[in-house]
Design a protein around this motif. Structure first.
Motif, PDB file in Angstrom:
ATOM      1  N   TYR A   1       0.941  -1.223   0.045  1.00  0.00           N
ATOM      2  CA  TYR A   1      -0.022   0.163   0.021  1.00  0.00           C
ATOM      3  C   TYR A   1       1.079   1.090   0.065  1.00  0.00           C
ATOM      4  O   TYR A   1       0.320   1.851  -0.423  1.00  0.00           O
ATOM      5  N   ALA A   2       2.478   0.842   1.055  1.00  0.00           N
ATOM      6  CA  ALA A   2       3.011   1.686   0.623  1.00  0.00           C
ATOM      7  C   ALA A   2       3.772   2.654  -0.064  1.00  0.00           C
ATOM      8  O   ALA A   2       3.549   3.726  -1.337  1.00  0.00           O
TER       9      ALA A   2
ATOM     10  N   HIS B   1       0.942   4.641  -1.890  1.00  0.00           N
ATOM     11  CA  HIS B   1       1.383   5.862  -0.645  1.00  0.00           C
ATOM     12  C   HIS B   1       0.652   6.258   0.561  1.00  0.00           C
ATOM     13  O   HIS B   1       0.832   7.471   0.760  1.00  0.00           O
ATOM     14  N   ALA B   2       0.368   5.463   0.763  1.00  0.00           N
ATOM     15  CA  ALA B   2      -0.444   5.466   1.783  1.00  0.00           C
ATOM     16  C   ALA B   2       0.419   5.631   2.836  1.00  0.00           C
ATOM     17  O   ALA B   2       1.099   4.524   2.887  1.00  0.00           O
ATOM     18  N   PRO B   3       0.481   5.923   4.321  1.00  0.00           N
ATOM     19  CA  PRO B   3       1.515   5.656   5.031  1.00  0.00           C
ATOM     20  C   PRO B   3       1.706   4.587   5.507  1.00  0.00           C
ATOM     21  O   PRO B   3       0.645   3.930   6.077  1.00  0.00           O
ATOM     22  N   ALA B   4       2.664   3.591   6.096  1.00  0.00           N
ATOM     23  CA  ALA B   4       2.087   2.498   5.990  1.00  0.00           C
ATOM     24  C   ALA B   4       2.393   2.046   7.686  1.00  0.00           C
ATOM     25  O   ALA B   4       2.080   0.795   7.175  1.00  0.00           O
ATOM     26  N   LEU B   5       2.965   3.112   8.632  1.00  0.00           N
ATOM     27  CA  LEU B   5       3.198   2.507   9.873  1.00  0.00           C
ATOM     28  C   LEU B   5       1.396   2.946  10.184  1.00  0.00           C
ATOM     29  O   LEU B   5       0.863   1.474  10.691  1.00  0.00           O
ATOM     30  N   LYS B   6       0.835   3.256   9.772  1.00  0.00           N
ATOM     31  CA  LYS B   6      -0.667   3.404   9.857  1.00  0.00           C
ATOM     32  C   LYS B   6      -1.632   2.334   9.065  1.00  0.00           C
ATOM     33  O   LYS B   6      -2.368   2.228  10.047  1.00  0.00           O
TER      34      LYS B   6
END
Length: 288
Positions: free
Chosen positions: A225-226, A230-235
């Motif tokens: 997803y990151a 480009h979604a925040p990987a940690l979230k």
């Protein structure tokens, strides 16, 4: 010789049941098509259905070796070739349905495969499966020799990676099934690596592999997803490890891996109990 016979020419119930089982997904797909239950885009649904079962059968084929060793069930080796050929057959169905979806325009199909990287990757994976299926016979083992044949068939690991990448890329935003299949693949590869460099057969090591595979699955989904959105990987990772979004692939991988570990432990306990009961009788027979 019919595929449901063993090498001695005897009927194998295991091979017969597996042979029948290999046709069930195709039969179900045909039924859905006949009853018009494939949704608004039936061909697209059918393409994805065939591709999903190709990946499933590929992973089941890879699972034969761990299952045979962990459960000490030697006859499982008899169905590995059958599963491998079925994997290629469902991959061929996947491609064939895509050709139908393109109105049999082979020039367009070739152009799409050449220009779209995810289709190129999928086609290379299917080509690899074709090589494995063609050379799966005893005749090819004799022609190539045992060592060269084994070396050739190790490309199944590369084929699996390519197939999963293709799965992720065509899934776009909903990568749940692709992440789940990747998690099972990570467990299977983790088993092989651990078995090669250490002792994987113990229950503690299987528990450790279960945990590591689940974590690797969560990291894989978050990483995808990151990179792709480009979604925040940690979230994404936090969501994968929680339950607000339902049971995510990492948890299913953990559940299945722990289930395998429990099954292995139960079988060993049963075998030990059976052997302990048989020991006194054997001793009595020797005395008499």
């Amino acid at each position: 010789m019919a595929p449901w016979y063993d090498r001695a020419g005897r009927l194998s119930l295991l091979k017969l049941l597996v042979f029948i089982g290999l046709f069930l997904p195709a039969a179900w797909l045909a039924w859905l098509a006949l009853t018009h239950d494939l949704g608004a885009r039936p061909l697209n649904t059918a393409i994805h259905f065939a591709g999903l079962w190709m990946v499933r059968f590929l992973l089941i084929t890879l699972a034969i070796t761990p299952a045979r060793k962990l459960f000490r069930w030697a006859p499982l080796i008899l169905v590995r070739r059958m599963l491998g050929v079925a994997t290629f057959a469902y991959g061929l169905l996947h491609l064939g349905l895509y050709i139908v979806d393109q109105n049999w325009n082979l020039i367009r199909v070739v152009s799409e495969i050449w220009l779209r990287i995810y289709l190129t990757i999928g086609f290379v994976a299917l080509f690899g499966l074709m090589l494995l299926a063609i050379t799966s016979t005893d005749g090819w083992v004799r022609r190539l020799g045992g060592k060269r044949w084994q070396a050739l068939h190790r490309i199944v690991y590369l084929v699996s990676v390519l197939a999963l990448i293709h799965f992720f890329m065509q899934a776009k935003l909903n990568v749940y099934p692709a992440a789940l299949m990747s998690g099972f693949f990570l467990w299977l590869m983790g088993y092989r690596l651990w078995d090669r460099f250490g002792e994987i057969g113990s229950i503690p090591s299987l528990l450790g592999l279960a945990g590591l595979s689940a974590i690797a699955t969560a990291l894989t989904e978050a990483g995808w997803y990151a990179v792709a959105t480009h979604a925040p990987a940690l979230k994404v990772l936090e969501a994968n490890l929680g339950f607000a979004a339902g049971i995510r692939p990492a948890w299913w991988v953990l559940i299945v891996a722990l289930g395998v570990t429990l099954a292995v432990a139960s079988r060993r306990a049963l075998m030990k109990k059976t052997q302990s009961k048989a020991a006194p009788k054997l001793a009595m027979d020797r005395v008499s």
